[in-house]
Structures are given as structure tokens and as C-alpha cells.
Design a protein around this motif. Structure first.
Motif, PDB file in Angstrom:
ATOM      1  N   MET A   1       0.845  -1.150   0.000  1.00 57.05           N
ATOM      2  CA  MET A   1       0.000   0.000   0.000  1.00 57.05           C
ATOM      3  C   MET A   1       0.904   1.230   0.000  1.00 57.05           C
ATOM      4  O   MET A   1       1.858   1.298   0.759  1.00 57.05           O
ATOM      5  N   THR A   2       0.606   2.177  -0.846  1.00 55.36           N
ATOM      6  CA  THR A   2       1.355   3.431  -0.878  1.00 55.36           C
ATOM      7  C   THR A   2       0.491   4.543  -0.305  1.00 55.36           C
ATOM      8  O   THR A   2      -0.638   4.743  -0.747  1.00 55.36           O
ATOM      9  N   LEU A   3       1.020   5.218   0.685  1.00 54.00           N
ATOM     10  CA  LEU A   3       0.344   6.371   1.271  1.00 54.00           C
ATOM     11  C   LEU A   3       0.905   7.615   0.606  1.00 54.00           C
ATOM     12  O   LEU A   3       2.124   7.740   0.418  1.00 54.00           O
ATOM     13  N   ARG A   4       0.029   8.535   0.258  1.00 58.42           N
ATOM     14  CA  ARG A   4       0.430   9.746  -0.455  1.00 58.42           C
ATOM     15  C   ARG A   4      -0.213  10.943   0.226  1.00 58.42           C
ATOM     16  O   ARG A   4      -1.419  10.948   0.474  1.00 58.42           O
ATOM     17  N   PHE A   5       0.600  11.951   0.522  1.00 56.38           N
ATOM     18  CA  PHE A   5       0.104  13.155   1.179  1.00 56.38           C
ATOM     19  C   PHE A   5       0.525  14.373   0.372  1.00 56.38           C
ATOM     20  O   PHE A   5       1.671  14.472  -0.048  1.00 56.38           O
ATOM     21  N   THR A   6      -0.389  15.297   0.179  1.00 58.38           N
ATOM     22  CA  THR A   6      -0.076  16.534  -0.544  1.00 58.38           C
ATOM     23  C   THR A   6      -0.179  17.762   0.357  1.00 58.38           C
ATOM     24  O   THR A   6      -0.068  18.884  -0.120  1.00 58.38           O
ATOM     25  N   ALA A   7      -0.381  17.533   1.653  1.00 56.63           N
ATOM     26  CA  ALA A   7      -0.402  18.619   2.640  1.00 56.63           C
ATOM     27  C   ALA A   7       0.375  18.160   3.874  1.00 56.63           C
ATOM     28  O   ALA A   7       0.161  17.051   4.359  1.00 56.63           O
ATOM     29  N   PRO A   8       1.271  18.991   4.375  1.00 55.46           N
ATOM     30  CA  PRO A   8       2.059  18.608   5.553  1.00 55.46           C
ATOM     31  C   PRO A   8       1.187  18.260   6.760  1.00 55.46           C
ATOM     32  O   PRO A   8       1.510  17.361   7.520  1.00 55.46           O
ATOM     33  N   GLU A   9       0.074  18.956   6.919  1.00 54.37           N
ATOM     34  CA  GLU A   9      -0.801  18.697   8.056  1.00 54.37           C
ATOM     35  C   GLU A   9      -1.372  17.281   7.989  1.00 54.37           C
ATOM     36  O   GLU A   9      -1.519  16.620   9.011  1.00 54.37           O
ATOM     37  N   ASP A  10      -1.708  16.830   6.797  1.00 56.78           N
ATOM     38  CA  ASP A  10      -2.211  15.462   6.643  1.00 56.78           C
ATOM     39  C   ASP A  10      -1.104  14.453   6.911  1.00 56.78           C
ATOM     40  O   ASP A  10      -1.321  13.444   7.582  1.00 56.78           O
ATOM     41  N   SER A  42       7.092  24.622   0.281  1.00 53.77           N
ATOM     42  CA  SER A  42       6.669  23.677  -0.753  1.00 53.77           C
ATOM     43  C   SER A  42       5.138  23.559  -0.789  1.00 53.77           C
ATOM     44  O   SER A  42       4.527  23.545  -1.863  1.00 53.77           O
ATOM     45  N   ALA A  43       4.517  23.493   0.379  1.00 57.09           N
ATOM     46  CA  ALA A  43       3.052  23.422   0.444  1.00 57.09           C
ATOM     47  C   ALA A  43       2.431  24.687  -0.138  1.00 57.09           C
ATOM     48  O   ALA A  43       1.430  24.618  -0.871  1.00 57.09           O
ATOM     49  N   ARG A  44       3.007  25.831   0.173  1.00 53.50           N
ATOM     50  CA  ARG A  44       2.473  27.095  -0.344  1.00 53.50           C
ATOM     51  C   ARG A  44       2.566  27.161  -1.873  1.00 53.50           C
ATOM     52  O   ARG A  44       1.659  27.649  -2.542  1.00 53.50           O
ATOM     53  N   ARG A  45       3.654  26.615  -2.427  1.00 53.18           N
ATOM     54  CA  ARG A  45       3.807  26.585  -3.885  1.00 53.18           C
ATOM     55  C   ARG A  45       2.887  25.553  -4.531  1.00 53.18           C
ATOM     56  O   ARG A  45       2.670  25.572  -5.727  1.00 53.18           O
ATOM     57  N   GLY A  46       2.393  24.607  -3.726  1.00 56.67           N
ATOM     58  CA  GLY A  46       1.519  23.560  -4.251  1.00 56.67           C
ATOM     59  C   GLY A  46       2.258  22.346  -4.777  1.00 56.67           C
ATOM     60  O   GLY A  46       1.668  21.523  -5.470  1.00 56.67           O
ATOM     61  N   ASP A  47       3.542  22.199  -4.410  1.00 61.16           N
ATOM     62  CA  ASP A  47       4.278  21.032  -4.901  1.00 61.16           C
ATOM     63  C   ASP A  47       4.760  20.102  -3.780  1.00 61.16           C
ATOM     64  O   ASP A  47       5.648  19.281  -3.985  1.00 61.16           O
ATOM     65  N   PHE A  48       4.138  20.213  -2.614  1.00 66.26           N
ATOM     66  CA  PHE A  48       4.478  19.293  -1.523  1.00 66.26           C
ATOM     67  C   PHE A  48       3.933  17.907  -1.855  1.00 66.26           C
ATOM     68  O   PHE A  48       2.780  17.757  -2.249  1.00 66.26           O
ATOM     69  N   LEU A  49       4.777  16.909  -1.715  1.00 66.83           N
ATOM     70  CA  LEU A  49       4.347  15.526  -1.876  1.00 66.83           C
ATOM     71  C   LEU A  49       5.193  14.653  -0.973  1.00 66.83           C
ATOM     72  O   LEU A  49       6.422  14.744  -0.981  1.00 66.83           O
ATOM     73  N   PHE A  50       4.538  13.847  -0.178  1.00 71.34           N
ATOM     74  CA  PHE A  50       5.223  12.850   0.625  1.00 71.34           C
ATOM     75  C   PHE A  50       4.504  11.537   0.381  1.00 71.34           C
ATOM     76  O   PHE A  50       3.289  11.453   0.524  1.00 71.34           O
ATOM     77  N   ALA A  51       5.244  10.529  -0.024  1.00 71.06           N
ATOM     78  CA  ALA A  51       4.653   9.214  -0.287  1.00 71.06           C
ATOM     79  C   ALA A  51       5.599   8.144   0.234  1.00 71.06           C
ATOM     80  O   ALA A  51       6.815   8.294   0.190  1.00 71.06           O
ATOM     81  N   PHE A  52       5.026   7.089   0.741  1.00 68.94           N
ATOM     82  CA  PHE A  52       5.834   5.934   1.105  1.00 68.94           C
ATOM     83  C   PHE A  52       4.995   4.679   0.973  1.00 68.94           C
ATOM     84  O   PHE A  52       3.772   4.703   1.051  1.00 68.94           O
ATOM     85  N   THR A  53       5.685   3.594   0.725  1.00 73.73           N
ATOM     86  CA  THR A  53       5.022   2.310   0.527  1.00 73.73           C
ATOM     87  C   THR A  53       5.266   1.441   1.744  1.00 73.73           C
ATOM     88  O   THR A  53       6.380   1.363   2.247  1.00 73.73           O
ATOM     89  N   MET A  54       4.206   0.807   2.193  1.00 71.35           N
ATOM     90  CA  MET A  54       4.340  -0.157   3.276  1.00 71.35           C
ATOM     91  C   MET A  54       3.773  -1.483   2.793  1.00 71.35           C
ATOM     92  O   MET A  54       2.903  -1.512   1.923  1.00 71.35           O
ATOM     93  N   TRP A  55       4.309  -2.528   3.313  1.00 67.72           N
ATOM     94  CA  TRP A  55       3.866  -3.864   2.939  1.00 67.72           C
ATOM     95  C   TRP A  55       2.967  -4.415   4.030  1.00 67.72           C
ATOM     96  O   TRP A  55       3.287  -4.325   5.207  1.00 67.72           O
ATOM     97  N   ILE A  56       1.876  -4.974   3.617  1.00 72.94           N
ATOM     98  CA  ILE A  56       0.933  -5.593   4.551  1.00 72.94           C
ATOM     99  C   ILE A  56       0.769  -7.039   4.133  1.00 72.94           C
ATOM    100  O   ILE A  56       0.523  -7.331   2.963  1.00 72.94           O
TER     101      ILE A  56
END
Length: 64
Positions: A1-10, A42-56
């Protein structure tokens, strides 16, 4: 499963290093400020992205 966030708060709700209070425990103030400044820029510019994959994995014990 890959989790993807486009806002630091999330991301902070799942990943502690986006939570300013959690960072206070283990990151020196100047580095913490510079990191969070860059994250929020980065969030203010609209290019923040944090993603990581975890195995279940799932399984079950065979009947005896």
C-alpha cells in the motif's frame, strides 16, 4: 500500500517528522526551523508531496 500526502498537516497525522511538536524531541531548533520552513514553502507553492510504501501481509494457520 502506498500512502500519499499533498499537505504537511495530513502527513503529520501519520508521519511524526511533519509534526512540529514531535520534532522538538529529537531535532535541534535551527535544523527543525529550516526543515519546516522548506516543507511549508513547498506546500504554499503547491508542490508538496510525501509518499511511502508499506507492505501488509496476511495469513492464517491451517486447520490441525
Amino acid at each position: 500500500m502506498t500512502l500519499r500526502f499533498t499537505a504537511p498537516e495530513d502527513a503529520a497525522s501519520v508521519v511524526p517528522f511533519f509534526d512540529p511538536h514531535a520534532l522538538e524531541i529529537c531535532v535541534e531548533p535551527d535544523l527543525r526551523r529550516r526543515f519546516l520552513d522548506s516543507v511549508h514553502e513547498s506546500a504554499r507553492r503547491g508542490d508538496f508531496l510525501f509518499a511511502f510504501t508499506m507492505w501488509i501481509t496476511m495469513g492464517r494457520v491451517a486447520s490441525a
